[in-house]
Design a protein around this motif. Structure first.
Motif, PDB file in Angstrom:
ATOM      1  N   CYS A  57      22.774   3.191  19.775  1.00 38.28           N
ATOM      2  CA  CYS A  57      22.335   4.521  19.372  1.00 38.28           C
ATOM      3  C   CYS A  57      20.821   4.669  19.362  1.00 38.28           C
ATOM      4  N   TYR A 117      23.959   3.337   9.579  1.00 36.09           N
ATOM      5  CA  TYR A 117      24.972   4.202  10.187  1.00 36.09           C
ATOM      6  C   TYR A 117      26.167   3.389  10.675  1.00 36.09           C
ATOM      7  N   VAL A 161      31.851  11.430  13.298  1.00 32.20           N
ATOM      8  CA  VAL A 161      30.419  11.483  13.040  1.00 32.20           C
ATOM      9  C   VAL A 161      29.707  10.727  14.153  1.00 32.20           C
ATOM     10  N   TYR A 172      25.632   9.687  15.836  1.00 37.41           N
ATOM     11  CA  TYR A 172      24.220   9.502  15.486  1.00 37.41           C
ATOM     12  C   TYR A 172      23.450   9.041  16.719  1.00 37.41           C
ATOM     13  N   LEU A 201      22.168  13.593  13.450  1.00 34.89           N
ATOM     14  CA  LEU A 201      23.530  13.253  13.045  1.00 34.89           C
ATOM     15  C   LEU A 201      24.428  14.459  13.291  1.00 34.89           C
TER      16      LEU A 201
END
Length: 421
Positions: free
Chosen positions: A122, A229, A241, A243, A252
């Motif tokens: 990420c 996260y 969810v 990120y 987010l």
């Protein structure tokens, strides 16, 4: 024959902690760092340029290695200068002394090799083979194909100025057991800066402009945000969810509003624990996606993302050049004014390079209208500039003649980066 140490990335994959790293800072690596330095670059407080250092580079590097082995080498304070930001404010920039730049360059290479094997997927900023366009592509794919209804847009207040040195060293010690290597990292953090001939100590922060700063920033946020996260946030959220982080900018995306609000509260506490703050004026939760009942938009990495519809009426993610467009126009306007007495041929070639650079970044799918708008603005500003070159008053340059000059030098804007594939 002395055996070369195994590649750092290989060791990083095999071992939890790495040892004997300082030996990577040697005559060979420092000389390589010297050769790849850019000539005519701004100098630090030592006033030494690449040309000056290069006159006796081997002897200088040999003495530098000797001081490092005796631990008598201490980095000099950086020379602080300021560069304007798009919002009119000034960004502090630290310019290193030449030898410090060489040492930091090699140490940054070592850290990048260690952490490229450990950073999360990420994370995108300051990493090889990753770009802002990859982030835009991820945002588009996620909002278009996943259950995203809410976006948490957040900003860290003065991140580079508020990195906590003690936490920074703890994070590094988690992966590195070479005390000598860590000693020099700490010395760079504590080196201070010079401003108006006055030395200032630094008990927090990492100077923007240093070769080692980008990877240290990534290490810090890897532990503060990325692993937080991966380990916690994904587990506490029952809905979907997502990120993404690019340097100190992150986003987010949530399925449920209540989980977005809960994570925002957790985020504030998480930041405070590590000496950081959320910029409240730039942090918010907004409804977004195919089911949003109101029109809203958010900015990220210079782009504005908004809810839009395709020609057949279906939802699509709209992307256009963001709030920096106004600053971009002012920048090109000022530049053209500065070219009133310069050769037309040179001005037009440089202008084409500027427009091409703009297009290479902002030329993504869905943003062609904004590119054409900027193109037209520059067209008329350039005509204005050329008409005022005459010392006797306004030059009678007709639009037809100018159009010929324009087309001779300036390439038409086009989409250059596909984010829909």
């Amino acid at each position: 024959m002395k055996q070369e140490p195994k590649a750092i990335r290989y060791q990083s994959r095999k071992h939890q902690k790495l040892t004997t790293l300082i030996n990577r800072v040697n005559e060979k690596t420092l000389m390589a760092a010297h050769k790849r330095q850019v000539a005519d670059k701004a100098t630090g407080i030592d006033g030494v340029t690449k040309e000056i250092y290069g006159q006796y580079a081997e002897q200088r590097i040999g003495r530098l290695i000797g001081r490092m082995k005796k631990f008598s080498y201490k980095p000099q304070p950086v020379r602080r200068t300021y560069i304007p930001k798009a919002n009119g404010k000034l960004r502090p920039l630290g310019i290193l002394a030449y030898e410090d730049r060489l040492v930091q360059s090699v140490m940054a290479d070592v850290l990048n090799d260690i952490y490229e094997e450990r950073f999360c997927e990420c994370s995108y900023g300051f990493r090889p083979n990753r770009s802002a366009h990859d982030v835009v592509r991820f945002i588009n794919e996620t909002i278009m194909t996943k259950k995203v209804n809410w976006v948490l847009e957040a900003d860290i207040k003065g991140f580079f100025d508020n990195v906590n040195h003690e936490w920074m060293m703890k994070f590094l010690e988690h992966d590195i057991s070479d005390k000598n290597f860590l000693r020099y990292v700490r010395r760079f953090l504590k080196a201070g800066y010079m401003e108006d001939n006055e030395r200032h100590d630094t008990d927090r922060g990492t100077p923007q402009g240093g070769q080692i700063s980008p990877v240290l920033a990534n290490v810090y946020l890897h532990y503060v945000l990325d692993t937080w996260y991966m380990i916690l946030i994904r587990k506490v959220c029952r809905g979907e969810v997502y990120y993404i982080r690019y340097a100190d900018d992150f986003l987010l995306m949530f399925q449920y509003e209540n989980e977005a609000k809960a994570v925002m509260s957790m985020l504030r506490a998480r930041m405070e624990k590590f000496g950081l703050q959320v910029a409240e004026d730039k942090t918010r939760i907004l409804p977004f996606g195919r089911f949003a009942k109101q029109k809203d938009e958010f900015d990220f990495l210079g782009f504005t993302f908004y809810n839009a519809k395709s020609r057949n009426g279906r939802f699509r993610l709209g992307i256009r050049t963001g709030k920096k467009m106004k600053a971009k126009r002012q920048e090109i306007k000022n530049w053209l004014r500065s070219r009133l007495t310069m050769p037309v041929d040179e001005t037009m070639r440089l202008l084409n390079m500027k427009l091409r650079g703009h297009c290479q970044y902002y030329g993504v799918n869905g943003n062609l209208d904004a590119l054409l708008g900027f193109y037209q603005y520059v067209y008329w500003r350039c005509l204005w500039m050329l008409r005022r070159r005459s010392q006797r008053g306004r030059c009678k340059l007709g639009q037809e003649k100018f159009a010929e000059i324009w087309l001779q030098y300036i390439a038409r804007p086009k989409v250059m980066v596909s984010i829909w594939t």
